[in-house]
Design a protein around this motif. Structure first.
Motif, PDB file in Angstrom:
ATOM      1  N   ARG A 176       4.771   4.214  17.382  1.00  0.00           N
ATOM      2  CA  ARG A 176       4.357   3.506  18.602  1.00  0.00           C
ATOM      3  C   ARG A 176       3.311   2.426  18.333  1.00  0.00           C
ATOM      4  O   ARG A 176       2.783   1.828  19.266  1.00  0.00           O
ATOM      5  CB  ARG A 176       3.833   4.489  19.643  1.00  0.00           C
ATOM      6  CG  ARG A 176       2.535   5.183  19.294  1.00  0.00           C
ATOM      7  CD  ARG A 176       2.022   5.981  20.490  1.00  0.00           C
ATOM      8  NE  ARG A 176       0.793   6.708  20.230  1.00  0.00           N
ATOM      9  CZ  ARG A 176      -0.418   6.175  20.232  1.00  0.00           C
ATOM     10  NH1 ARG A 176      -0.560   4.860  20.453  1.00  0.00           N
ATOM     11  NH2 ARG A 176      -1.488   6.915  20.007  1.00  0.00           N
ATOM     12  N   THR A 177       2.993   2.178  17.064  1.00  0.00           N
ATOM     13  CA  THR A 177       1.990   1.168  16.717  1.00  0.00           C
ATOM     14  C   THR A 177       2.640  -0.207  16.632  1.00  0.00           C
ATOM     15  O   THR A 177       3.646  -0.383  15.944  1.00  0.00           O
ATOM     16  CB  THR A 177       1.314   1.510  15.370  1.00  0.00           C
ATOM     17  OG1 THR A 177       0.656   2.781  15.493  1.00  0.00           O
ATOM     18  CG2 THR A 177       0.289   0.463  14.990  1.00  0.00           C
ATOM     19  N   ALA A 178       2.089  -1.167  17.354  1.00  0.00           N
ATOM     20  CA  ALA A 178       2.655  -2.518  17.397  1.00  0.00           C
ATOM     21  C   ALA A 178       2.642  -3.154  16.003  1.00  0.00           C
ATOM     22  O   ALA A 178       1.746  -2.889  15.196  1.00  0.00           O
ATOM     23  CB  ALA A 178       1.861  -3.383  18.373  1.00  0.00           C
ATOM     24  N   PRO A 179       3.625  -4.003  15.710  1.00  0.00           N
ATOM     25  CA  PRO A 179       3.732  -4.585  14.367  1.00  0.00           C
ATOM     26  C   PRO A 179       2.612  -5.550  14.000  1.00  0.00           C
ATOM     27  O   PRO A 179       2.490  -5.921  12.839  1.00  0.00           O
ATOM     28  CB  PRO A 179       5.089  -5.290  14.395  1.00  0.00           C
ATOM     29  CG  PRO A 179       5.409  -5.496  15.840  1.00  0.00           C
ATOM     30  CD  PRO A 179       4.779  -4.357  16.569  1.00  0.00           C
ATOM     31  N   ASP A 180       1.807  -5.979  14.970  1.00  0.00           N
ATOM     32  CA  ASP A 180       0.695  -6.880  14.647  1.00  0.00           C
ATOM     33  C   ASP A 180      -0.609  -6.122  14.395  1.00  0.00           C
ATOM     34  O   ASP A 180      -1.691  -6.717  14.329  1.00  0.00           O
ATOM     35  CB  ASP A 180       0.483  -7.899  15.762  1.00  0.00           C
ATOM     36  CG  ASP A 180       0.107  -7.267  17.097  1.00  0.00           C
ATOM     37  OD1 ASP A 180       0.171  -6.018  17.212  1.00  0.00           O
ATOM     38  OD2 ASP A 180      -0.237  -8.012  18.037  1.00  0.00           O
ATOM     39  N   THR A 181      -0.512  -4.799  14.222  1.00  0.00           N
ATOM     40  CA  THR A 181      -1.694  -3.947  14.082  1.00  0.00           C
ATOM     41  C   THR A 181      -2.025  -3.706  12.617  1.00  0.00           C
ATOM     42  O   THR A 181      -1.155  -3.316  11.830  1.00  0.00           O
ATOM     43  CB  THR A 181      -1.456  -2.597  14.774  1.00  0.00           C
ATOM     44  OG1 THR A 181      -1.134  -2.814  16.147  1.00  0.00           O
ATOM     45  CG2 THR A 181      -2.682  -1.702  14.669  1.00  0.00           C
ATOM     46  N   LEU A 182      -3.279  -3.907  12.246  1.00  0.00           N
ATOM     47  CA  LEU A 182      -3.770  -3.483  10.937  1.00  0.00           C
ATOM     48  C   LEU A 182      -4.289  -2.058  11.055  1.00  0.00           C
ATOM     49  O   LEU A 182      -4.974  -1.712  12.024  1.00  0.00           O
ATOM     50  CB  LEU A 182      -4.883  -4.397  10.442  1.00  0.00           C
ATOM     51  CG  LEU A 182      -4.486  -5.722   9.785  1.00  0.00           C
ATOM     52  CD1 LEU A 182      -5.726  -6.439   9.248  1.00  0.00           C
ATOM     53  CD2 LEU A 182      -3.493  -5.508   8.653  1.00  0.00           C
ATOM     54  N   VAL A 183      -3.957  -1.239  10.059  1.00  0.00           N
ATOM     55  CA  VAL A 183      -4.335   0.166  10.063  1.00  0.00           C
ATOM     56  C   VAL A 183      -5.368   0.396   8.957  1.00  0.00           C
ATOM     57  O   VAL A 183      -5.123   0.066   7.792  1.00  0.00           O
ATOM     58  CB  VAL A 183      -3.115   1.073   9.848  1.00  0.00           C
ATOM     59  CG1 VAL A 183      -3.524   2.549   9.913  1.00  0.00           C
ATOM     60  CG2 VAL A 183      -2.039   0.772  10.879  1.00  0.00           C
ATOM     61  N   TYR A 184      -6.505   0.949   9.340  1.00  0.00           N
ATOM     62  CA  TYR A 184      -7.566   1.282   8.385  1.00  0.00           C
ATOM     63  C   TYR A 184      -7.741   2.790   8.364  1.00  0.00           C
ATOM     64  O   TYR A 184      -7.918   3.411   9.410  1.00  0.00           O
ATOM     65  CB  TYR A 184      -8.879   0.613   8.775  1.00  0.00           C
ATOM     66  CG  TYR A 184      -8.933  -0.846   8.399  1.00  0.00           C
ATOM     67  CD1 TYR A 184      -9.604  -1.265   7.253  1.00  0.00           C
ATOM     68  CD2 TYR A 184      -8.299  -1.816   9.179  1.00  0.00           C
ATOM     69  CE1 TYR A 184      -9.648  -2.598   6.893  1.00  0.00           C
ATOM     70  CE2 TYR A 184      -8.336  -3.154   8.825  1.00  0.00           C
ATOM     71  CZ  TYR A 184      -9.010  -3.541   7.679  1.00  0.00           C
ATOM     72  OH  TYR A 184      -9.040  -4.861   7.319  1.00  0.00           O
ATOM     73  N   CYS A 185      -7.712   3.362   7.154  1.00  0.00           N
ATOM     74  CA  CYS A 185      -7.789   4.815   7.025  1.00  0.00           C
ATOM     75  C   CYS A 185      -8.822   5.186   5.972  1.00  0.00           C
ATOM     76  O   CYS A 185      -8.775   4.691   4.836  1.00  0.00           O
ATOM     77  CB  CYS A 185      -6.419   5.369   6.634  1.00  0.00           C
ATOM     78  SG  CYS A 185      -6.355   7.170   6.477  1.00  0.00           S
ATOM     79  N   CYS A 186      -9.750   6.061   6.346  1.00  0.00           N
ATOM     80  CA  CYS A 186     -10.743   6.583   5.407  1.00  0.00           C
ATOM     81  C   CYS A 186     -10.903   8.073   5.674  1.00  0.00           C
ATOM     82  O   CYS A 186     -11.213   8.475   6.803  1.00  0.00           O
ATOM     83  CB  CYS A 186     -12.085   5.870   5.573  1.00  0.00           C
ATOM     84  SG  CYS A 186     -13.326   6.364   4.350  1.00  0.00           S
ATOM     85  N   GLY A 187     -10.680   8.877   4.648  1.00  0.00           N
ATOM     86  CA  GLY A 187     -10.759  10.315   4.818  1.00  0.00           C
ATOM     87  C   GLY A 187     -10.313  11.022   3.564  1.00  0.00           C
ATOM     88  O   GLY A 187     -10.208  10.418   2.497  1.00  0.00           O
ATOM     89  N   PRO A 188     -10.002  12.310   3.678  1.00  0.00           N
ATOM     90  CA  PRO A 188      -9.581  13.073   2.499  1.00  0.00           C
ATOM     91  C   PRO A 188      -8.225  12.606   1.982  1.00  0.00           C
ATOM     92  O   PRO A 188      -7.466  11.921   2.679  1.00  0.00           O
ATOM     93  CB  PRO A 188      -9.522  14.509   3.017  1.00  0.00           C
ATOM     94  CG  PRO A 188      -9.370  14.379   4.498  1.00  0.00           C
ATOM     95  CD  PRO A 188     -10.088  13.138   4.883  1.00  0.00           C
ATOM     96  N   ALA A 189      -7.924  13.006   0.753  1.00  0.00           N
ATOM     97  CA  ALA A 189      -6.703  12.540   0.091  1.00  0.00           C
ATOM     98  C   ALA A 189      -5.451  12.885   0.892  1.00  0.00           C
ATOM     99  O   ALA A 189      -4.494  12.102   0.929  1.00  0.00           O
ATOM    100  CB  ALA A 189      -6.627  13.141  -1.308  1.00  0.00           C
ATOM    101  N   SER A 190      -5.435  14.052   1.533  1.00  0.00           N
ATOM    102  CA  SER A 190      -4.244  14.450   2.296  1.00  0.00           C
ATOM    103  C   SER A 190      -3.983  13.504   3.455  1.00  0.00           C
ATOM    104  O   SER A 190      -2.822  13.160   3.741  1.00  0.00           O
ATOM    105  CB  SER A 190      -4.402  15.879   2.803  1.00  0.00           C
ATOM    106  OG  SER A 190      -5.565  16.007   3.612  1.00  0.00           O
ATOM    107  N   MET A 191      -5.039  13.048   4.126  1.00  0.00           N
ATOM    108  CA  MET A 191      -4.870  12.107   5.227  1.00  0.00           C
ATOM    109  C   MET A 191      -4.363  10.765   4.716  1.00  0.00           C
ATOM    110  O   MET A 191      -3.455  10.156   5.305  1.00  0.00           O
ATOM    111  CB  MET A 191      -6.185  11.914   5.988  1.00  0.00           C
ATOM    112  CG  MET A 191      -6.145  10.775   6.994  1.00  0.00           C
ATOM    113  SD  MET A 191      -7.680  10.554   7.916  1.00  0.00           S
ATOM    114  CE  MET A 191      -7.315  11.574   9.342  1.00  0.00           C
ATOM    115  N   LEU A 192      -4.923  10.294   3.610  1.00  0.00           N
ATOM    116  CA  LEU A 192      -4.480   9.023   3.059  1.00  0.00           C
ATOM    117  C   LEU A 192      -3.020   9.095   2.631  1.00  0.00           C
ATOM    118  O   LEU A 192      -2.249   8.149   2.854  1.00  0.00           O
ATOM    119  CB  LEU A 192      -5.362   8.621   1.880  1.00  0.00           C
ATOM    120  CG  LEU A 192      -6.579   7.768   2.230  1.00  0.00           C
ATOM    121  CD1 LEU A 192      -7.537   8.490   3.158  1.00  0.00           C
ATOM    122  CD2 LEU A 192      -7.327   7.341   0.966  1.00  0.00           C
TER     123      LEU A 192
END
Length: 302
Positions: A176-192
């Motif tokens: 459901r994330t729009a194609p113009d969205t940048l995704v930033y992820c910081c967390g444990p290895a499993s989440m990444l």
């Protein structure tokens, strides 16, 4: 290095302390969301922490430190022995996780990873971008900044307590994330790993606490010529370039020694480095703590 003094040390959540560091010699170096600093501790250890305060405040830095039960001495020292009024040296901010311009952002934070992401959310909202944060923690009491972020940004923030709800469905979120969205992820290895499995690589930015588990060819010895000093250093198969340079009297700044912080960056003038870091060394650079050489000889700017 910059000279600071520890102004405040306040509990934020279970096993998490907020540290406020005030500049001793005037304003501290500016920083942008995603940046981190090296903090030189009085027990001779240096550790990296994401800046999570206000970039518009030049007088102080704020970091948050979770007590790691498997601590190598850094977080344990901060929680057990560090007291307000203590002078502390910090590095200039470095940013390997910059917030790039975009019309929309999705921020994914796991545990203490919120420290890198919270300033990004503030900046994105201030810039008028569409922005959403999904913040995941094992319990509500272990999630620093959760109440503060929910109060400030309301429905933009969704908290997920895994002990009650399980891990979030990132595949459904990606759908459901729009194609113009940048995704930033910081967390444990499993989440990444979960994020990398469902979000397009060109729209995903990640920052790691620990290096990925990867396999490399057996390490071989190599030679390093130091252009400025005129020294030639032999690096054995069973030692790092960082250690070999230190033994030769040419020490580099170092922090994590795992290839995730970037503090031991070194310019390569000739030869081909073998990059083993998780930062993503820019062209003509390498990180001496983990990276080696593909060619028998490197020439470095040292």
């Amino acid at each position: 290095m910059q000279q600071t003094v520890l102004d405040r040390a306040d509990p934020l959540a279970d096993d998490v302390l907020s540290l406020e560091l005030r500049g001793v010699d005037g304003p501290l170096a500016p920083w942008e969301p995603g940046a981190h600093i090296d903090l030189a501790l009085p027990n001779w250890l240096t550790r990296q922490f994401s800046l999570c305060g206000d970039p518009a405040d030049p007088e102080r830095y704020r970091v948050a430190v979770r007590h790691d039960p498997l601590s190598r001495g850094g977080s344990e020292y901060v929680h057990r022995f560090l007291r307000t009024g203590r002078p502390l040296e910090v590095s200039l901010p470095r940013n390997h996780f910059p917030l790039l311009p975009a019309p929309a952002y999705l921020f994914l934070a796991g545990g203490i990873g919120v420290t890198a992401v919270a300033p990004m959310l503030r900046a994105a909202v201030a810039a008028g971008a569409r922005a959403e944060l999904v913040y995941v923690g094992r319990s509500a009491s272990a999630m620093p900044f959760a109440d503060e972020l929910c109060a400030a940004y309301g429905e933009r923030v969704r908290t997920v307590v895994t002990a009650e709800e399980g891990r979030p469905d990132l595949a459904a979120l990606a759908a459901r994330t729009a194609p113009d969205t940048l995704v930033y992820c910081c967390g444990p290895a499993s989440m990444l790993a979960d994020a990398e499995a469902v979000f397009p690589a060109e729209r995903l930015r990640t920052e790691r606490f620990r290096p990925r588990e990867r396999e490399f060819a057996p390490a071989a010895p190599f030679e390093v010529a130091c252009a400025r000093s005129g020294r030639v250093v032999e690096v054995a198969a069973d030692e790092s370039l960082l250690d070999a340079l230190a033994y030769a009297g040419l020490p580099l700044p170092s922090g994590c020694r795992e290839g995730v912080c970037g503090s031991c960056e070194l310019a390569v003038l000739e030869g081909e480095p073998e990059h083993r870091d998780d930062v993503g060394a820019p062209a003509g650079r390498m990180y001496a703590c983990v990276s080696r050489a593909r060619s028998p000889r490197l020439v470095v700017d040292l």
